[in-house]
Design a protein around this motif. Structure first.
Motif, PDB file in Angstrom:
ATOM      1  N   ASN A 270     -47.547  30.516   0.751  1.00 31.49           N
ATOM      2  CA  ASN A 270     -47.558  31.689  -0.123  1.00 31.49           C
ATOM      3  C   ASN A 270     -48.972  31.961  -0.658  1.00 31.49           C
ATOM      4  OD1 ASN A 270     -47.047  32.262  -3.480  1.00 31.49           O
ATOM      5  ND2 ASN A 270     -46.479  33.782  -1.957  1.00 31.49           N
ATOM      6  N   HIS A 271     -49.350  33.222  -0.673  1.00 31.65           N
ATOM      7  CA  HIS A 271     -50.705  33.665  -1.044  1.00 31.65           C
ATOM      8  C   HIS A 271     -51.749  32.960  -0.172  1.00 31.65           C
ATOM      9  CE1 HIS A 271     -49.695  35.430  -5.317  1.00 31.65           C
ATOM     10  NE2 HIS A 271     -48.967  35.942  -4.348  1.00 31.65           N
TER      11      HIS A 271
ATOM     12  N   CYS B 263     -42.287  36.576  -2.489  1.00 30.73           N
ATOM     13  CA  CYS B 263     -43.525  37.180  -2.956  1.00 30.73           C
ATOM     14  C   CYS B 263     -43.585  38.568  -2.346  1.00 30.73           C
ATOM     15  CB  CYS B 263     -44.705  36.354  -2.469  1.00 30.73           C
ATOM     16  SG  CYS B 263     -46.302  37.184  -2.663  1.00 30.73           S
ATOM     17  N   ASP B 264     -44.034  39.525  -3.154  1.00 30.74           N
ATOM     18  CA  ASP B 264     -44.053  40.898  -2.640  1.00 30.74           C
ATOM     19  C   ASP B 264     -45.375  41.272  -1.967  1.00 30.74           C
ATOM     20  OD1 ASP B 264     -45.740  41.116  -4.790  1.00 30.74           O
ATOM     21  OD2 ASP B 264     -44.496  42.497  -5.916  1.00 30.74           O
TER      22      ASP B 264
ATOM     23  N   ASN C 236     -44.350  33.169 -10.535  1.00 29.96           N
ATOM     24  CA  ASN C 236     -45.589  32.654  -9.966  1.00 29.96           C
ATOM     25  C   ASN C 236     -46.025  31.366 -10.627  1.00 29.96           C
ATOM     26  OD1 ASN C 236     -46.652  34.086  -7.786  1.00 29.96           O
ATOM     27  ND2 ASN C 236     -47.297  35.796  -9.085  1.00 29.96           N
TER      28      ASN C 236
HETATM   29 MN    MN Z   1     -47.041  36.898  -4.918  1.00 30.75          MN
END
Ligand code: MN
Ligand code: G6P
Length: 441
Positions: A201-202, A172-173, A149
């Motif tokens: 992402n996120h 990313c999980d 991250n």
């Molecule tokens: Mn993540």
């Protein structure tokens, strides 16, 4: 089923996530057999806490696997096929500062979003770049499966530094984890669910959900979250901060058309509420250390001096470890399974910056990610994503050019900051406590 065994390296092996990753690999060893596993950590003292435990699992459950433990990057990367990368540059101590320093300025204190994510991103770029350089000095074929991250910034930075390297897979999980939770809400098997998802992402949205037979579940799920809120699949094991995060999803849905937002979007829309509820003396770093991590250390301690698994709990990880293993498996045996992963936009979302790294659904096989094509996105999402990508890109440039002015632009653009005065104040503080890791002038 006999499959060709694989050679892997765990980078950042001292992580509290490693024991359950190994447990998952052992549980599914027929699917992804191992001929060699290399545990690499720059700080092997960190690995000491879990060493006996993981060695015990390997000895009992996969005695055919050769095991190497090293703090030498060359030993780690000279002869490996998959790097499972989960490093945390600066460890928990720096995570804690990433969360607390912004809070001092009344800003969101989070490890991947906002100023904390910026500081962490600058640290990760340094060690990730070094890792990829060493890996590539030995082989252009090794797959780098990256969980490090903030994955959003790491992905943009890796694309900037190593353009066209399709064997760096950024993952990313959280979308995966949300799908496991969706399955629980719907009472179906998560392995049967497929989703459409777009964003960064996120910073993304689920737009559809159906099963392998084509039965659509999106409306049912949408209504359930609106009416009953959202609980993660493992709510009993989750601590307050994560449960609060999941509960806020329904609130975010007020401004999300008919999509289901990633939990991380809360930091960009509900700043006042989150800052007010945060405790500068006890952030997620403290909570994770005292709960999730402590439980792992305790279970691992029980393995010291043991020869067999009697009385030993085999930790497994239904999200982090499962996804890592499934991604590697899909590549190794060209399964073309579906995942939500990061990929260079390059027209996937036609009316969005082609240079950006987006997070979308797609298939994965021996040639890497084959992302799905998406329709054009509407104004709200386009505005948000252009802004957020500009922040990610400026952070990357700030790192490589050591540029204070780009760092300041990045932070001012970040929706959790937004004013020059706050950006300057928080940048100056973060710069001071990250001196050993990055510099801007
Ligand atoms: Mn993540
Ligand atoms: C999710 C995210 C990860 C993040 C993790 C933090 O899994 O996808 O990017 O690292 O949460 O969990 P923690 O328990 O450390 O707060």
């Amino acid at each position: 089923m006999t499959r060709k065994p694989n050679k892997i390296t765990i980078a950042g092996a001292g992580s509290a996530r490693t024991p359950a990753l190994i447990g998952t690999l052992m549980q599914r060893k027929e699917r992804f057999p191992l001929s060699k596993i290399i545990f690499f950590d720059k700080d092997l003292q960190r690995f000491d806490k879990i060493k006996d435990y993981v060695l015990l699992l390997l000895k009992n459950l996969s005695p055919e696997t050769e095991v190497i433990i090293t703090n030498d990057m060359h030993v780690a990367y000279a002869d490996t096929e998959y790097v499972f990368c989960q490093m945390r540059v600066g460890k928990n101590q720096m995570r804690s500062l990433d969360e607390k320093v912004p809070l001092k300025h009344g800003l969101i204190g989070q490890e991947t979003c906002g100023p904390g994510g910026f500081a962490y991103g600058m640290r990760s770029i340094r060690d990730m770049t070094e890792m990829v350089e060493v890996v590539r000095s030995y082989s252009k074929d090794t797959w780098i499966l990256n969980y490090t991250n903030p994955a959003a910034i790491v992905a943009v930075a890796m694309d900037y530094k190593f353009p066209g390297d399709k064997r760096i897979i950024n993952m990313c999980d959280q979308p995966y984890s949300m799908m496991v939770s969706f399955a629980k809400i719907l009472g179906v098997n998560s392995q049967d669910l497929r989703a459409k998802y777009f964003g960064l992402n996120h910073f993304g949205w689920f737009t559809d959900l159906y099963d392998v037979n084509g039965k659509n579940y999106f409306e049912q799920l949408y209504r359930s979250i609106m009416e009953n809120g959202f609980l993660p699949y493992n709510a009993e094991q989750r601590t307050k901060s994560w449960l609060d995060t999941y509960q806020r999803v329904a609130k975010l849905m007020q401004i999300t058309d008919h999509y289901i937002p990633n939990t991380y979007l809360e930091y960009y829309f509900l700043q006042e509420e989150i800052v007010a509820e945060s405790d500068i003396n006890y952030t997620r770093a403290d909570e994770a250390e005292q709960t999730r991590e402590k439980e792992v250390w305790d279970i691992c301690a029980a393995a010291v001096g043991k020869e067999d698994l009697e009385g030993i709990e085999v930790l497994t990880s239904p999200v982090f470890g499962a996804m890592m293993m499934e991604v590697a498996e899909s590549i190794a045996y060209d399964l073309q399974n579906e995942f939500i992963l990061m990929a260079k936009n390059d027209g996937l979302i036609p009316n969005f910056n082609p240079e950006a790294v987006v997070e979308v659904s797609g298939k994965l096989g021996k040639n890497g990610v084959v992302p799905d094509q998406y329709p054009p996105i509407s104004t709200f999402y386009k505005g948000l994503m252009e802004n957020q990508y500009a922040y990610e890109r400026l952070t990357t440039e700030a790192y490589f050019e050591k540029s204070y002015s780009k760092a300041l632009q990045a932070l001012t653009l970040n929706r959790t900051v937004n004013t020059l005065k706050k950006a300057e104040a928080v940048l100056n503080d973060l710069r001071e406590c990250n001196k050993e890791y990055w510099e801007v002038e």
